[in-house]
Design an enzyme around this catalytic site. Structure first.
Site, short mmCIF file in Angstrom:
data_model
loop_
_atom_site.label_atom_id
_atom_site.label_comp_id
_atom_site.label_asym_id
_atom_site.label_seq_id
_atom_site.Cartn_x
_atom_site.Cartn_y
_atom_site.Cartn_z
N HIS A 266 88.05 39.60 -6.93
CA HIS A 266 89.23 40.23 -6.20
C HIS A 266 88.83 41.67 -5.99
CE1 HIS A 266 92.79 40.83 -4.40
NE2 HIS A 266 93.76 40.82 -5.27
N HIS A 305 85.09 35.63 2.23
CA HIS A 305 86.47 36.13 1.87
C HIS A 305 87.33 34.57 2.17
CE1 HIS A 305 90.42 37.85 2.51
NE2 HIS A 305 90.00 38.78 1.78
N ASP A 363 84.60 45.53 0.39
CA ASP A 363 84.17 46.08 -0.68
C ASP A 363 82.64 46.16 -0.65
OD1 ASP A 363 86.47 46.04 -2.18
OD2 ASP A 363 86.53 43.97 -2.66
N1 ACO Z 1 77.77 34.57 -1.93
C1 ACO Z 1 77.41 33.36 -1.77
N2 ACO Z 1 77.86 32.33 -1.52
C2 ACO Z 1 79.09 32.36 -1.10
C3 ACO Z 1 79.64 33.57 -1.50
C4 ACO Z 1 79.08 34.65 -1.72
N3 ACO Z 1 79.79 35.77 -1.86
N4 ACO Z 1 81.02 33.26 -1.09
C5 ACO Z 1 81.06 32.04 -0.82
N5 ACO Z 1 80.00 31.46 -1.02
C6 ACO Z 1 79.90 30.05 -0.76
C7 ACO Z 1 80.14 29.09 -1.76
O1 ACO Z 1 79.26 28.86 -2.88
C8 ACO Z 1 80.53 27.88 -0.92
O2 ACO Z 1 79.21 27.12 -0.78
P1 ACO Z 1 79.36 25.52 -0.89
O3 ACO Z 1 79.99 25.06 0.20
O4 ACO Z 1 77.81 25.19 -0.75
O5 ACO Z 1 79.83 25.12 -2.23
C9 ACO Z 1 81.03 28.46 0.22
O6 ACO Z 1 80.30 29.67 0.50
C10 ACO Z 1 82.69 28.46 0.23
O7 ACO Z 1 83.04 29.49 -0.64
P2 ACO Z 1 84.11 29.32 -1.54
O8 ACO Z 1 83.93 29.72 -3.14
O9 ACO Z 1 84.81 27.89 -1.59
O10 ACO Z 1 85.34 30.33 -0.82
P3 ACO Z 1 86.58 30.78 -1.54
O11 ACO Z 1 87.40 30.92 -0.41
O12 ACO Z 1 87.06 30.19 -2.44
O13 ACO Z 1 86.09 32.30 -2.01
C11 ACO Z 1 85.68 34.68 -2.30
C12 ACO Z 1 86.12 33.66 -1.59
C13 ACO Z 1 86.19 34.51 -3.84
C14 ACO Z 1 85.93 35.88 -1.90
C15 ACO Z 1 84.23 34.43 -2.39
O14 ACO Z 1 83.56 34.42 -1.42
C16 ACO Z 1 83.23 35.19 -3.44
O15 ACO Z 1 83.41 35.12 -4.53
N6 ACO Z 1 82.76 36.49 -2.69
C17 ACO Z 1 82.13 37.39 -3.76
C18 ACO Z 1 83.14 38.31 -4.41
C19 ACO Z 1 83.93 39.40 -3.42
O16 ACO Z 1 83.24 39.88 -2.65
N7 ACO Z 1 85.16 39.16 -3.61
C20 ACO Z 1 85.91 40.28 -2.70
C21 ACO Z 1 86.76 39.50 -2.02
S1 ACO Z 1 87.94 40.69 -0.79
C22 ACO Z 1 88.79 41.57 -1.65
O17 ACO Z 1 89.41 41.37 -2.78
C23 ACO Z 1 89.09 42.96 -1.32
#
Ligand code: ACO
Length: 428
Positions: A266, A305, A363
């Site tokens: 987050h 996201h 971010d």
């Molecule tokens: N890098 C690589 N792969 C990713 C990323 C990433 N940043 N984000 C999602 N994925 C992949 C997952 O591994 C998953 O792949 P799969 O289908 O092969 O299993 C798929 O994309 C779907 O991802 P989920 O984890 O199910 O997506 P979710 O909606 O639960 O997560 C989140 C969203 C937590 C923001 C995630 O994208 C993440 O961890 N990003 C990196 C951290 C980040 O930048 N957070 C900031 C959010 S914005 C904010 O708070 C202002």
């Protein structure tokens, strides 16, 4: 809301129930599931993938189209034409202020920026090397102990005073957390400065010298504050609402929001994104790093996201702000920025990211801007918390003002042991 349309849910035992379909002013319809418990079953949606937890009139996101509106105003227009305090007024009150209202609001917030002197002593209880987010959870929660005069949450005036106090005092506490960390004296607010200038003064000023804010950097930080001010029912805002639903005071609720924001998934993502860029170190290592992401060794921080399946509109504003700041500071050839652009380009043309609709979020670039302004990495999430305070308190206020609000109480799918009898210690 339109209550005439119905969804019918039929269980495998033949029992069925009609559930109203509700429409908001924008966004997808929702099925009102509240009557479902009459059948003795619940919905199961642990990470809220398909659940609206409340009605709200504050912020709208269309994740597929990449749209973000505060009270109906597109974020790009607010970032370009407004200032942070005006956006705060808008989020809290629902409308942009008139010139008189704007000046009055500025004056109120400016005159609440000092904190009780006793609060300064809380800092001594922390180690100097404590993470400033740990300090913020403590000192913002501690504000509850100072304002017993206005903690009747059912009194709209008390709620307004608390909102003003939070908005005014969180920057002071954030700057104090930084000063304590680096061992410099606390710098008290100065009323001649704007909200953002004042924060920069309290961060970077010293008693030894006059502080002259750089308008380009002030504008960049103002944008960061505006872009982070609210984001509908995200993890920290939902935490604030849930804490507030029990009747807890707003300072305690905002402290719970700060705790939820801290996590790297987050608010901690901008800190994690910058650390990632430093770890990659050189443009020549981008392809290798992206391969590691695709092999699921780690995530690309600042990408992806839960709601945006398109470019995060805040990321576009942040990218152009990044250009402006680096140009002003004559850092156009900044290594981290070059690296970020190469990483973005590589990821956006790779099927792994395209298929999963993973785009840069706010971010991805905000860390570079904050670093260029001179804000240390461990303060990044604090800056986010400072900016989000208005969103948290506006959402909390909206919930409490709704006479029908109830304590938030999710149910569960129990997967533990069935009933069994206690076993005496000597028989285990
Ligand atoms: N890098 C690589 N792969 C990713 C990323 C990433 N940043 N984000 C999602 N994925 C992949 C997952 O591994 C998953 O792949 P799969 O289908 O092969 O299993 C798929 O994309 C779907 O991802 P989920 O984890 O199910 O997506 P979710 O909606 O639960 O997560 C989140 C969203 C937590 C923001 C995630 O994208 C993440 O961890 N990003 C990196 C951290 C980040 O930048 N957070 C900031 C959010 S914005 C904010 O708070 C202002």
């Amino acid at each position: 809301m339109d209550n005439k349309r119905i969804a019918t849910l039929t269980l495998d035992d033949g029992r069925s129930i009609e559930l109203p379909i509700l429409s908001g002013t924008l966004g997808p319809d929702v099925v009102d599931m509240r009557a479902l418990s009459k059948l003795g079953v619940f919905t199961y949606d642990p990470a809220f993938f398909a659940t609206a937890s409340c009605t709200s009139a504050i912020t709208f996101i269309d994740g597929d189209a990449g749209l973000l509106y505060y009270r109906g105003y597109p974020i790009e227009q607010l970032a370009e034409k407004s200032d942070f305090l005006e956006v705060c007024y808008l989020l809290l009150n629902g409308e942009l202020p008139s010139a008189v209202q704007k000046e009055e609001f500025r004056s109120i917030i400016t005159h609440h920026t000092m904190v009780h002197d006793q609060l300064a002593r809380f800092f001594n209880g922390f180690r100097r090397d404590a993470h400033p987010m740990a300090v913020m959870v403590g000192v913002v929660g501690a504000l509850s102990a100072f304002y017993h005069d206005s903690l009747d949450i059912n009194n709209p005036q008390h709620r307004e005073i608390s909102a003003h106090r939070l908005l005014a005092k969180v920057p002071t506490l954030a700057a104090m957390a930084y000063k304590y960390n680096v061992g410099e004296p606390f710098i008290y607010p100065k009323n001649k400065f704007s909200y953002v200038e004042n924060f920069m003064y309290m961060m970077f000023g010293t008693p030894a010298e006059d502080y002259v804010p750089n308008p380009i950097l002030v504008r960049a930080l103002e944008r960061i504050f505006i872009l982070h001010a609210d984001h509908e029912q995200n993890a920290s805002t939902s935490t604030v609402r849930l804490a507030g639903s029990s009747g807890a005071n707003p300072f305690a609720c905002v402290a719970s929001g700060i705790a939820a924001l801290w996590g790297p998934a987050h608010g901690g993502a901008n800190e994690a994104a910058l650390k990632m860029l430093e770890e990659i170190g050189d443009v020549s290592r981008v392809k290798e790093y992206v391969q590691g992401v695709k092999d699921k060794k780690y995530k690309l921080m600042g990408f992806g996201h839960r709601v945006y399946k398109n470019m995060d509109p805040r990321a576009s504003v942040m990218r152009s702000t990044c250009y402006e700041v680096l140009k002003e500071l004559k850092l156009e050839n900044n290594k981290l920025f070059q690296l970020a652009m190469e990483l973005e380009k590589t990821a956006l043309s790779d099927p792994y990211f395209i298929e999963r609709k993973l785009y840069p979020n706010v971010d991805f670039y905000s860390g570079i801007v904050l670093r260029a302004i001179g804000i240390p990495t461990n303060m990044f999430t604090v800056i986010f918390a400072l900016a989000r305070t208005i969103g948290w308190v506006s959402q909390w206020n909206e919930m409490i003002a709704d006479a029908d609000h109830k304590i938030g109480r999710p149910r569960q799918l129990y997967m533990g042991e069935v009933k069994r009898d206690f076993v005496a210690l000597e028989k285990r």
